[in-house]
Scaffold this active site. Structure first.
Site, PDB file in Angstrom:
ATOM      1  N   THR A  78       0.845  -1.178   0.000  1.00 34.92           N
ATOM      2  CA  THR A  78       0.000   0.000   0.000  1.00 34.92           C
ATOM      3  C   THR A  78       0.885   1.235   0.000  1.00 34.92           C
ATOM      4  O   THR A  78       2.123   1.126  -0.135  1.00 34.92           O
ATOM      5  CB  THR A  78      -1.023  -0.053   1.156  1.00 34.92           C
ATOM      6  N   LYS A  92       3.599   1.025  -3.889  1.00 35.32           N
ATOM      7  CA  LYS A  92       3.121   0.267  -5.062  1.00 35.32           C
ATOM      8  C   LYS A  92       3.968   0.468  -6.323  1.00 35.32           C
ATOM      9  O   LYS A  92       4.269  -0.475  -7.037  1.00 35.32           O
ATOM     10  CB  LYS A  92       1.669   0.645  -5.382  1.00 35.32           C
ATOM     11  N   ASN A 119       0.255  -4.215  -6.312  1.00 36.48           N
ATOM     12  CA  ASN A 119      -0.352  -4.205  -4.966  1.00 36.48           C
ATOM     13  C   ASN A 119      -0.421  -5.606  -4.353  1.00 36.48           C
ATOM     14  O   ASN A 119      -0.794  -5.751  -3.198  1.00 36.48           O
ATOM     15  CB  ASN A 119      -1.733  -3.541  -4.968  1.00 36.48           C
ATOM     16  N   ASP A 141      -6.249  -4.341  -8.415  1.00 36.64           N
ATOM     17  CA  ASP A 141      -7.274  -3.284  -8.446  1.00 36.64           C
ATOM     18  C   ASP A 141      -8.091  -3.358  -9.739  1.00 36.64           C
ATOM     19  O   ASP A 141      -9.259  -2.976  -9.772  1.00 36.64           O
ATOM     20  CB  ASP A 141      -6.620  -1.898  -8.360  1.00 36.64           C
ATOM     21  N   ILE A 164     -15.090   5.282  -6.548  1.00 35.52           N
ATOM     22  CA  ILE A 164     -14.172   4.339  -5.888  1.00 35.52           C
ATOM     23  C   ILE A 164     -13.839   4.788  -4.467  1.00 35.52           C
ATOM     24  O   ILE A 164     -13.234   4.062  -3.708  1.00 35.52           O
ATOM     25  CB  ILE A 164     -12.905   4.035  -6.717  1.00 35.52           C
TER      26      ILE A 164
END
Ligand code: ATR
Length: 288
Positions: free
Chosen positions: A62, A66, A88, A103, A230
């Site tokens: 995180t 990344k 990630n 993601d 998001i």
């Protein structure tokens, strides 16, 4: 032997991943552990090099690691990590570390699991923002064969770079070529550009707790378009509230976080975990 995984960040205390993976480890009765590793940027390379000898089968990355993890892993990364330029999720394969970016999967699965009959190929997608999250979303949209993708950003050059990078990569992926026409428009055009949209996605930080609100009019968006934010803290952002009032289908951002975790969990522990209402409640209870 207990399988160990951790999320690596700096700072990392705020991460919801241990609650999420801990819930599944318990639910599926797996002999595993999911912890937190606070690692300074300058120590990331060494930490990754020692990951296996320290007893880990993988990790999540995180903020702020990344992009650096992507550079460290080099060729040991998949197409999603290349597209986003960030890793990630790390797992072991053939005795080496491999990186991916879940993601992309998280974004697409969140939409499809909320609205199983949503047809990505039906029309234009409008993406607000051009940061790392936007790259993952655009990559997902290309993969779902959206015919036209509009990236709307305050800094146009940044959006142009996203377009250039993703088009370059899509040339090398079977089934991606010539599918999506990507255009860039300035932030000031956001209210008009949503006309004819099939899906609108906010990937900016606007609307997040502690950030300014996202100021956009939904007057021009078709009522059958899907609106996705998001941002998941708060869960019901002003964008989603306005979209609901306007009559649109809405999808909140928490599902993207939950579905991106599915991919890692399956690679490390061999079981594809389920995203349920109970899991959502469990994670939400940690956010209060
Ligand atoms: P992430 O990698 O998490 O997506 P980021 O790289 O910081 O985060 O990207 C944040 C996005 O929100 C960017 O698209 C940013 O626009 P710029 O590229 O012009 O900076 C957008 N953003 C943040 N604050 C904004 C604001 N006040 N108005 C418009 N866009 C904003």
């Amino acid at each position: 032997m207990t399988k160990k995984v951790a999320v690596i960040g700096y700072p990392v205390k705020h991460s919801l991943s241990p609650f999420l993976h801990g819930y599944w480890l318990k639910k599926y009765n797996i002999d595993g552990e999911y912890g937190l590793l606070e690692v300074k940027p300058e120590d990331l390379k060494g930490t990754l090099a020692r990951l296996e000898s320290d007893g880990y089968v993988g990790c999540n990355l995180t903020i702020p690691h990344k992009e650096e993890a992507y550079r460290i892993l080099g060729n040991n990364t998949g197409i999603t990590a290349h597209s986003v330029g960030a890793v990630n999720t790390i797992y072991m394969q053939y005795g080496e570390l491999w990186g991916s970016n879940s993601d992309v999967y998280g974004f697409v699965q969140n939409i499809l699991n909320s609205h199983s009959d949503f047809d990505f190929t039906k029309g234009k997608a409008v993406v607000l923002g051009a940061g790392g999250a936007a790259r993952a979303v655009v990559c997902g949209l290309i993969g779902e064969k959206v015919p036209e993708i509009i990236i709307v950003n305050r800094t146009v050059e940044k959006a142009e770079k996203v377009k250039e990078d993703l088009l370059k990569i899509s040339d090398h992926v079977d089934g991606w070529e010539d599918n999506s026409d990507i255009k860039v428009v300035h932030w000031d055009e956001r209210n008009e550009i949503v006309k004819d949209a099939n899906i609108l996605v906010n990937t900016t930080s606007l609307g997040m707790k502690g950030q300014p609100e996202l100021d956009i009019s939904l007057e021009n968006i078709p009522k059958n378009a899907l609106v996705n934010d998001i941002v998941y803290n708060p869960l019901e952002t002003k964008l989603l509230k306005n979209a609901m009032e306007h009559g649109n289908f809405v999808v909140d951002g928490l599902g993207m976080l939950l579905y991106q975790a599915v991919a890692g969990f399956e690679m490390w522990f061999g079981i594809k975990p389920e995203v349920t209402e109970d899991l959502r409640e469990h994670v939400l209870s940690q956010m209060k």
